[in-house]
Scaffold this active site. Structure first.
Site, short mmCIF file in Angstrom:
data_model
loop_
_atom_site.label_atom_id
_atom_site.label_comp_id
_atom_site.label_asym_id
_atom_site.label_seq_id
_atom_site.Cartn_x
_atom_site.Cartn_y
_atom_site.Cartn_z
N LYS A 98 18.16 42.43 29.37
CA LYS A 98 18.71 42.81 28.15
C LYS A 98 17.73 43.59 27.41
O LYS A 98 16.59 43.40 27.25
CB LYS A 98 19.28 41.52 27.56
CG LYS A 98 20.41 41.74 26.26
CD LYS A 98 20.73 40.45 25.81
CE LYS A 98 21.81 40.68 24.54
NZ LYS A 98 22.36 39.36 24.02
N SER A 148 27.44 39.24 23.64
CA SER A 148 26.62 40.51 23.27
C SER A 148 25.94 41.19 24.58
O SER A 148 25.62 42.16 24.45
CB SER A 148 25.55 40.36 22.01
OG SER A 148 24.56 39.63 22.46
N SER A 181 26.75 34.59 23.91
CA SER A 181 26.47 35.97 24.27
C SER A 181 26.03 36.10 25.84
O SER A 181 26.13 37.47 26.41
CB SER A 181 25.30 36.74 23.67
OG SER A 181 26.04 37.06 22.34
N1 GLN Z 1 29.44 36.53 19.39
C1 GLN Z 1 28.43 35.78 18.85
C2 GLN Z 1 27.91 36.60 17.67
O1 GLN Z 1 28.56 37.69 17.48
C3 GLN Z 1 27.34 35.49 19.69
C4 GLN Z 1 26.20 36.41 19.65
C5 GLN Z 1 25.26 36.09 20.68
O2 GLN Z 1 25.03 34.97 21.49
N2 GLN Z 1 24.06 36.80 20.45
O3 GLN Z 1 27.16 36.17 16.67
#
Ligand code: GLN
Length: 449
Positions: free
Chosen positions: A78, A153, A177
């Site tokens: 990532k 994400s 994410s």
């Molecule tokens: N969907 C969650 C957020 O927007 C998770 C983000 C993540 O795990 N980095 O905060």
């Protein structure tokens, strides 16, 4: 070596590595093969392919006689995981040209075990998002279906593995994410016990709850990667070495819980037989606790992007204040700004009670889970609250998006490990007590069958 008769993207990581170690496939040829696939990425899964580097490494590795645990494994990381000498932009204009000055611990561990990093993957900007639509560089398509989003994400890592650009991928999981895009891309996705994998060299979003997570095709691959990546790191004060007691790892007849307070969709019924009912009345508060703490920590972590210390800058500022304002206005996306504003609001003198309430909710949840895990070894939950969103659906309502994280954030705020298995369009999530990551894998294997 006649490698091209194989469809290497269909290999599991473990099978591939065994073949590579035994010289049944050539790492140079397979690296070329995957690089070709990466260069033809049709999903917007990758932000950059490290072609020259990956090839050079493959050449070097091919001469090694003593071979690492991940020998030749093609991996995608990532874009918020530092790889020395390569750009890590967290899919933000703010860091578009930022070159990592050192290796994150997870990258170092991959390299030490002879993996090959093929490229960096698209993501929601600074890992804030649920569908992948917050990337400054465009949305990622689902690796299994062009009409669907990949999920965020870690959108690109999931899509890259699902579309056969690599055989394993790393993401970060602050609130789901890794697990959510894994579920939507029909993969195995894992968030480890907080502290068990070093965070050194990850671009921070919410430090007290986030972890590097792993995408694989099955639990055996996951267990292998976790064994490489986990462990105490003196560069990360929050990292812990868990001594995994063999009895707990094997646990012949695990007791599995289902939560009384939630309605499991009917598709989950077959998995719920032989489970015991447990009560977690405060489960739904996870989301409020998560968004309070995550935004507060984001506001403070992202403070460093001011046009001076790190990242992009502007030339036309008349004062320091102007510089900060212009840089942050120009280079941060809407969702990142929203979180910084919310976080600073919650941390301000007048509203500090909000932050305190958020942390109190989390403390209570941790206690509840500790108690629950005295009676059960694992808990089953859906991973995503809905099946994958269509690519062209409106994804601008923040509350709608935040609610999609309902089932994943709990593991983050309580620090427990959680894995998602690709058994339903929304995934099957299994959670275990802190430090029981290997027990979790063993339980997951039963469901995998
Ligand atoms: N969907 C969650 C957020 O927007 C998770 C983000 C993540 O795990 N980095 O905060």
């Amino acid at each position: 070596m006649k490698n091209l008769e194989f469809k290497f993207e269909d290999f599991t990581a473990s099978d591939f590595i065994n073949n590579a170690i035994e010289n049944k496939v050539s790492v140079v040829e397979t690296t070329k093969y995957f690089l070709e696939r990466c260069k033809n990425d049709k999903k917007n899964a990758l932000l950059e392919v490290f072609e020259k580097d990956a090839l050079k490494r493959a050449e070097e590795l091919s001469h090694k006689t003593i071979r690492g645990k991940l020998f030749g494994l093609p991996v995608i990381i990532k874009d918020n995981i530092l790889y020395k000498g390569h750009i890590s932009s967290a899919a933000s204009k703010m860091l578009e040209d930022f070159i990592s000055p050192y290796n994150s611990t997870v990258v170092q561990k991959l390299l030490d075990e002879d993996a090959i990093i093929l490229g960096r993957s698209n993501m929601d900007e600074f890992a804030m998002g649920t569908t992948g639509s917050n990337s400054a560089f465009g949305i990622t398509k689902n690796g299994t279906d062009d009409n669907l989003v990949s999920g965020g994400s870690s959108s690109g890592s999931a899509s890259a593995l699902a579309s056969g650009l690599c055989l394993a991928a790393l993401g970060t999981d602050t609130g789901g994410s890794v697990r959510l895009p894994a579920a939507w891309n029909k993969l195995v996705g894992f968030k480890p016990t907080y502290g068990s994998i070093s965070r050194y060299g990850l671009i921070a979003f919410a430090s007290s709850i986030e972890q590097c997570g792993i995408f694989t095709k099955n639990v055996t691959d996951l267990s292998l990667l976790y064994s490489v990546l986990s462990g105490k790191d003196e560069n990360d004060a929050s990292s812990v070495c868990y001594v995994h007691d063999t009895h707990k790892m094997l646990c012949p007849t695990p007791k599995i819980g289902r939560i009384k307070e939630i309605t499991y969709p009917k598709e989950y019924q077959p998995f719920l037989k032989d489970t015991v009912e447990i009560s977690i009345p405060n489960l739904s508060l996870s989301l409020a606790g998560y968004y309070t703490v995550a935004t507060a920590e984001a506001a403070s972590n992202l403070d460093r992007f001011d046009g001076v210390k790190y990242g992009s800058t502007v030339k036309d500022a008349e004062s320091v204040g102007d510089l900060y304002t212009n840089v942050r206005t120009k280079y941060f996306g809407t969702e990142v700004k929203r979180r910084i504003i919310t976080g600073n609001y919650n941390l301000s003198n007048e509203n500090y009670d909000i932050y305190k309430m958020g942390t109190a909710v989390i403390r209570d949840l941790k206690k509840t889970f500790e108690k629950v895990f005295q009676n059960v070894d694992a808990i089953l939950l859906p991973t995503a609250s809905i099946p994958p969103v269509k690519l062209h659906e409106d994804m601008t309502d923040p509350l709608k998006l935040y609610n999609m994280d309902l089932y994943t954030v709990t593991a983050n705020v309580t620090g427990i490990p959680s894995v998602t298995l690709p058994v339903l369009p929304t995934g099957l999530q299994i959670l275990a007590a802190r430090g029981n990551d290997y027990l979790l894998f063993n339980i997951a294997r039963r469901f995998e069958k």
